[in-house]
Design a protein around this motif. Structure first.
Motif, PDB file in Angstrom:
ATOM      1  N   ASP A   1       0.710  -1.144  -0.216  1.00 33.62           N
ATOM      2  CA  ASP A   1      -0.025  -0.047  -0.012  1.00 33.62           C
ATOM      3  C   ASP A   1       0.836   1.321  -0.046  1.00 33.62           C
ATOM      4  N   LEU A   2       2.004   1.454   0.835  1.00 39.25           N
ATOM      5  CA  LEU A   2       2.877   2.550   0.715  1.00 39.25           C
ATOM      6  C   LEU A   2       3.238   2.655  -0.509  1.00 39.25           C
ATOM      7  N   LEU A   3       3.665   1.573  -1.240  1.00 39.31           N
ATOM      8  CA  LEU A   3       4.406   1.724  -2.702  1.00 39.31           C
ATOM      9  C   LEU A   3       3.410   2.317  -3.699  1.00 39.31           C
ATOM     10  N   ILE A   4       2.169   1.847  -3.751  1.00 42.98           N
ATOM     11  CA  ILE A   4       1.083   2.316  -4.361  1.00 42.98           C
ATOM     12  C   ILE A   4       0.854   3.611  -4.440  1.00 42.98           C
TER      13      ILE A   4
ATOM     14  N   GLN B   1       9.644   2.336 -11.178  1.00 40.43           N
ATOM     15  CA  GLN B   1      10.347   1.077 -10.379  1.00 40.43           C
ATOM     16  C   GLN B   1       9.263   0.901  -9.352  1.00 40.43           C
ATOM     17  N   LEU B   2       8.592   1.668  -8.634  1.00 36.84           N
ATOM     18  CA  LEU B   2       7.601   1.485  -7.688  1.00 36.84           C
ATOM     19  C   LEU B   2       6.248   0.577  -8.412  1.00 36.84           C
ATOM     20  N   ARG B   3       5.823   1.128  -9.220  1.00 39.41           N
ATOM     21  CA  ARG B   3       4.726   0.505 -10.023  1.00 39.41           C
ATOM     22  C   ARG B   3       5.330  -0.981 -10.256  1.00 39.41           C
ATOM     23  N   HIS B   4       6.408  -1.030 -10.974  1.00 38.21           N
ATOM     24  CA  HIS B   4       6.849  -2.525 -11.232  1.00 38.21           C
ATOM     25  C   HIS B   4       6.885  -3.359 -10.076  1.00 38.21           C
ATOM     26  N   ILE B   5       7.124  -2.951  -8.875  1.00 35.65           N
ATOM     27  CA  ILE B   5       7.518  -3.839  -7.695  1.00 35.65           C
ATOM     28  C   ILE B   5       6.101  -4.296  -7.334  1.00 35.65           C
ATOM     29  N   PHE B   6       5.124  -3.278  -7.027  1.00 37.44           N
ATOM     30  CA  PHE B   6       3.687  -3.755  -6.525  1.00 37.44           C
ATOM     31  C   PHE B   6       3.000  -4.503  -7.604  1.00 37.44           C
ATOM     32  N   VAL B   7       3.092  -4.115  -8.939  1.00 31.47           N
ATOM     33  CA  VAL B   7       2.422  -5.018  -9.936  1.00 31.47           C
ATOM     34  C   VAL B   7       3.032  -6.356  -9.954  1.00 31.47           C
ATOM     35  N   ALA B   8       4.334  -6.493 -10.117  1.00 31.54           N
ATOM     36  CA  ALA B   8       4.792  -7.798 -10.074  1.00 31.54           C
ATOM     37  C   ALA B   8       4.433  -8.706  -9.105  1.00 31.54           C
ATOM     38  N   THR B   9       4.538  -8.105  -7.714  1.00 32.65           N
ATOM     39  CA  THR B   9       4.192  -9.040  -6.598  1.00 32.65           C
ATOM     40  C   THR B   9       2.886  -9.350  -6.637  1.00 32.65           C
ATOM     41  N   LEU B  10       1.892  -8.483  -6.957  1.00 33.01           N
ATOM     42  CA  LEU B  10       0.574  -8.655  -6.803  1.00 33.01           C
ATOM     43  C   LEU B  10       0.171  -9.704  -8.038  1.00 33.01           C
ATOM     44  N   GLU B  11       0.874  -9.605  -8.906  1.00 33.79           N
ATOM     45  CA  GLU B  11       0.552 -10.464 -10.235  1.00 33.79           C
ATOM     46  C   GLU B  11       0.978 -12.086  -9.817  1.00 33.79           C
ATOM     47  N   ARG B  12       2.385 -12.059  -9.353  1.00 32.12           N
ATOM     48  CA  ARG B  12       3.182 -13.368  -9.225  1.00 32.12           C
ATOM     49  C   ARG B  12       2.346 -13.924  -8.033  1.00 32.12           C
ATOM     50  N   MET B  13       1.771 -13.401  -6.904  1.00 30.28           N
ATOM     51  CA  MET B  13       1.203 -14.182  -5.744  1.00 30.28           C
ATOM     52  C   MET B  13      -0.185 -14.433  -6.071  1.00 30.28           C
ATOM     53  N   ALA B  14      -1.056 -13.824  -7.051  1.00 34.09           N
ATOM     54  CA  ALA B  14      -2.126 -14.133  -7.544  1.00 34.09           C
ATOM     55  C   ALA B  14      -2.023 -15.430  -8.627  1.00 34.09           C
ATOM     56  N   ARG B  15      -1.154 -15.411  -9.114  1.00 34.29           N
ATOM     57  CA  ARG B  15      -0.829 -16.742 -10.008  1.00 34.29           C
ATOM     58  C   ARG B  15      -0.086 -17.934  -9.235  1.00 34.29           C
ATOM     59  N   GLY B  16       0.393 -17.521  -8.125  1.00 33.38           N
ATOM     60  CA  GLY B  16       0.842 -18.826  -7.507  1.00 33.38           C
ATOM     61  C   GLY B  16       0.137 -19.755  -6.784  1.00 33.38           C
ATOM     62  N   GLY B  17       0.606 -20.586  -6.215  1.00 32.38           N
ATOM     63  CA  GLY B  17      -0.147 -21.811  -5.243  1.00 32.38           C
ATOM     64  C   GLY B  17      -0.743 -20.931  -3.954  1.00 32.38           C
ATOM     65  N   VAL B  18       0.132 -19.884  -3.668  1.00 31.82           N
ATOM     66  CA  VAL B  18      -0.211 -19.372  -2.243  1.00 31.82           C
ATOM     67  C   VAL B  18      -1.796 -18.941  -2.496  1.00 31.82           C
ATOM     68  N   TYR B  19      -1.986 -18.639  -3.673  1.00 34.12           N
ATOM     69  CA  TYR B  19      -3.376 -18.304  -3.831  1.00 34.12           C
ATOM     70  C   TYR B  19      -4.290 -19.412  -4.321  1.00 34.12           C
ATOM     71  N   ASP B  20      -5.456 -19.299  -3.779  1.00 29.79           N
ATOM     72  CA  ASP B  20      -6.245 -20.574  -4.018  1.00 29.79           C
ATOM     73  C   ASP B  20      -7.141 -20.241  -5.288  1.00 29.79           C
ATOM     74  N   GLN B  21      -6.552 -21.313  -6.336  1.00 26.82           N
ATOM     75  CA  GLN B  21      -6.961 -20.923  -7.626  1.00 26.82           C
ATOM     76  C   GLN B  21      -8.413 -21.355  -7.955  1.00 26.82           C
ATOM     77  N   LEU B  22      -8.953 -22.237  -6.878  1.00 27.61           N
ATOM     78  CA  LEU B  22     -10.391 -22.741  -7.368  1.00 27.61           C
ATOM     79  C   LEU B  22     -11.280 -21.862  -6.240  1.00 27.61           C
ATOM     80  N   ALA B  23     -11.066 -21.597  -5.207  1.00 32.48           N
ATOM     81  CA  ALA B  23     -12.210 -20.814  -4.246  1.00 32.48           C
ATOM     82  C   ALA B  23     -11.768 -19.508  -4.244  1.00 32.48           C
TER      83      ALA B  23
END
Length: 715
Positions: free
Chosen positions: A215-218, A228-250
């Protein structure tokens, strides 16, 4: 092993404590009786701190606390006390510091050994049943510690005294310093330095989400346009949501990833992780316009609505467990290739296997056939492999996802702790209101307000203040009165302000003031400034090390109490112009002074508080209705700025009567604001500009267009 007779935890309210009531250990709850017994029998205390969602807590229960031989040692040589860290974060936070000081370990289960008066002298986290993992067996540790207490009593007491001093020095911050706005830059630079350019997120494995720094970076990107700040929060949020740490079904996020690529999670899901990440995705959508972020935000709400909310009464549940049995390790959430094929058509199975990387060999060590679902291939890549257009692939995957989720729901389901905690509920309320504003979700807004109403009705008492627990998971359990802590007050005051801004209902604003005033009364240090995390014991006889005062500034993982309290006070100051609120916020921020940057991303909430303190508050008040008002509301809401609030007074609402004091005295002075005409007024530093009458004009003003001389100022 379970016993036919119940130990004293059968009378507990906490789901975690009640889960141990059949164990052969003579467990006691934290309280005077346990300490009195330890002192009378001159036995050390074995303190176990854990949570119902904690995988390794269940493992240690099965391996050690269900073992009759170990139980005999514990019962003969120790007084055993069990604590739920969610129910008693004040106990957990202090003994975490103690165990880290003596062993370098922290986390859950926390296994601490105390003198009969509760002073810690040794500890660790998980102890295996046999020597291994670089740790002594639990049996050997128990015998050695018991012998040391008996034979080397002086050394043990000296160690306990030293550890108690460590606790007293941890996060007390009693020395005054000068606040420096450079702390914001230092915290942001720390995030840049820790950013994992390959995988998103910060540092390596294990990898946790850090919502406050995102949130601070945004916010800082919205102000500076720094790509550079945009790249950090965008890349992080995208990678998290595409990872197994995110429940892809529910939908919804697991607590953290054991690897650096966000693929294999610890499968428990926490309300506070999902609330704070929901804010991130809503704010990222407001700032970038990415529909991907909007979709993730809606999906988090979908999961929370379905699994983590009381639809009947309002309110959010605490967590969902990782496992459904002692022998399980994420089996509910993971898939073998055969399990996927059994519920899907051949075409769906092929697409799902490509999309989610479902193979004969998966990622789970305990069962090599089990796959964690994560996004491996894009729609275009799958389309190329299957000779189909991306639109058709998306349609096939949507069907596969629905079928897999329906099949998963028929599996034994991990336990949902339906305890309703005040502070965590307040975080969820704020998150739902933020998402409702960003995505125009009336259902989320209504449920958030209903949940906040429940907190205020059941958790707030005019004399006692806030309670920490609204309701326990087991409705038959006796309700224990646990006094609200700093987090409960700060988060709830903020939630009330968010609710006021969402509704223009002054009753929420007045509640925010009452809660903040009581927070100051109970927790503020009049001598050195800043807030203690819990109220001092009225009797002066706090058990164990609870008498040690703490002023938390580090996010861990929820927003830290002191900067959250400062944010609440600064927002109240912006609405009231009461100098005492700003003064106390300043005294709080001064405690870290120029040192805040040394805490890096763990001081991100401090960074957000510093933005509130150093930047003029900005309030956009929209009066009227129809399409023009909606257009202006959208213009005022993008991009995200943490210190901007948007108020909408519907057509027919009396302006002055629905505004807090500072605005009520200022806005009526604005010339050109005519009754019945839809308009927006921008106010900052208790000064308001002339009204604008359309979204384009408002966006121009907010983006730094030609600014006219202020025409109305409160005397």
């Amino acid at each position: 092993m379970t016993t036919s007779t119940l130990n004293s935890l059968s009378r507990a309210s906490s789901a975690y404590l009640r889960s141990a009531m059949h164990q052969p250990i003579q467990w006691r709850e934290w309280g005077e009786e346990a300490f009195a017994t330890a002192q009378r029998e001159n036995k050390p205390i074995l303190l176990d701190i854990g949570a119902v969602w904690c995988h390794w807590c269940h493992v240690m229960d099965r391996e050690s606390y269900d073992n009759p031989e170990i139980a005999q040692i514990v019962n003969e040589r120790f007084i055993a006390v069990k604590v739920d860290r969610d129910e008693r974060p004040d106990i957990d936070s202090r003994y975490q510091v103690a165990v880290q000081a003596v062993s370098g370990q922290g986390g859950w289960p926390l296994t601490a050994f105390l003198t009969p008066d509760g002073k810690p002298f040794y500890g660790g986290t998980y102890f295996p049943p046999d020597d291994g993992y670089g740790r002594p067996s639990f049996k050997r540790a128990l015998l050695a510690i018991s012998d040391a207490y008996r034979d080397k009593h002086g050394d043990v007491m000296e160690q306990a005294k030293m550890v108690e001093g460590t606790i007293a020095r941890a996060e007390l911050h009693s020395s005054q310093g000068e606040f420096s706005p450079t702390a914001i830059t230092a915290i942001v630079q720390a995030a840049i330095g820790m950013f994992d350019a390959a995988n998103g997120g910060f540092s390596g494995a294990p990898k946790f989400p850090h919502p406050s720094i995102l949130d601070l970076l945004i916010d800082q990107y919205s102000r500076t346009g720094d790509e550079q700040l945009r790249h950090i929060f965008v890349a992080t949020l995208e990678r998290m949501a595409r990872g197994g740490v995110y429940d892809q079904l529910a939908g919804g996020f697991h607590r953290y990833s054991v690897d650096e690529r966000w693929i294999v999670p610890h499968f428990e899901k926490m309300s506070y992780d999902n609330s704070e990440l929901l804010k991130n995705y809503a704010h990222a959508y407001e700032t970038t316009g990415s529909e991907f972020f909007a979709g993730v935000a809606r999906d988090i709400i979908r999961w929370m609505d379905e699994w983590l909310s009381s639809r009947e009464h309002g309110g959010f549940y605490a967590s969902q467990d990782a496992d459904y049995s002692m022998d399980d390790d994420g089996d509910y959430f993971t898939w073998t290739l055969d399990e996927a094929r059994a519920v899907l058509s051949e075409e769906e199975a092929q697409a799902a296997a490509l999309r989610y990387d479902i193979n004969e060999v998966g990622e789970m060590h305990h069962n090599a056939a089990k796959n964690v679902l994560y996004v491996r291939a894009s729609l275009e890549e799958i389309g190329t492999r299957m000779n189909l257009p991306p639109e058709r692939v998306e349609e096939i995957l949507r069907s596969a996802q629905q079928k897999m989720y329906a099949a998963r729901r028929k599996r034994p389901t991990p336990y949902v702790d339906k305890t309703v905690y005040t502070g965590w509920n307040a975080l969820c309320v704020s998150a739902y209101l933020e998402a409702a504003k960003a995505l125009r979700l009336d259902s989320a807004r209504h449920f958030a307000l209903r949940s906040l109403d429940r907190i205020l009705a059941q958790g707030w008492h005019a004399e006692r203040g806030l309670g920490h627990v609204i309701a326990y998971s087991d409705p038959k359990a006796e309700h224990r009165e646990i006094a609200g802590m700093l987090d409960d007050y700060a988060f709830t005051a903020i939630a009330c302000l968010d609710a006021y801004e969402a509704t223009a209902d002054l009753s929420y604003f007045h509640f925010a003031q009452r809660i903040a005033d009581r927070m100051i009364e109970r927790f503020f240090d009049l001598t050195s400034g800043g807030f203690f995390d819990s109220a001092s014991s009225e009797s002066g006889n706090a058990l164990g090390v609870l008498g040690t005062r703490r002023k938390p500034f580090q996010d861990s993982p929820t927003p830290a109490g002191n900067p959250a309290a400062a944010i609440a006070l600064l927002r109240l100051h912006a609405y009231t112009n009461h100098g005492s609120y700003r003064e106390k916020a300043e005294q709080t921020l001064e405690l870290l002074g120029a040192m805040a940057g040394q805490y890096g991303i763990f001081a991100a909430t401090y960074g957000l508080a510093a933005v509130h303190f150093t930047r003029p508050h900005e309030q956009v008040v929209i009066v009227g209705g129809g399409g023009e008002a909606e257009e202006m509301f959208r213009a005022a809401s993008v991009p995200y700025f943490c210190n901007r609030s948007v108020l909408h007074l519907a057509a027919g609402q009396a302006v002055a009567e629905n505004l807090p004091p500072a605005l009520a005295e200022t806005i009526p002075l604005v010339p050109g604001l005519k009754e019945g005409k839809t308009a927006a007024v921008i106010c900052s530093n208790f000064t308001c500009r002339p009204p604008v009458f359309n979204g384009e004009g408002l966006a121009h003003e907010l983006q730094g267009g030609v600014r006219q001389k202020p025409v109305a100022k409160k005397a």
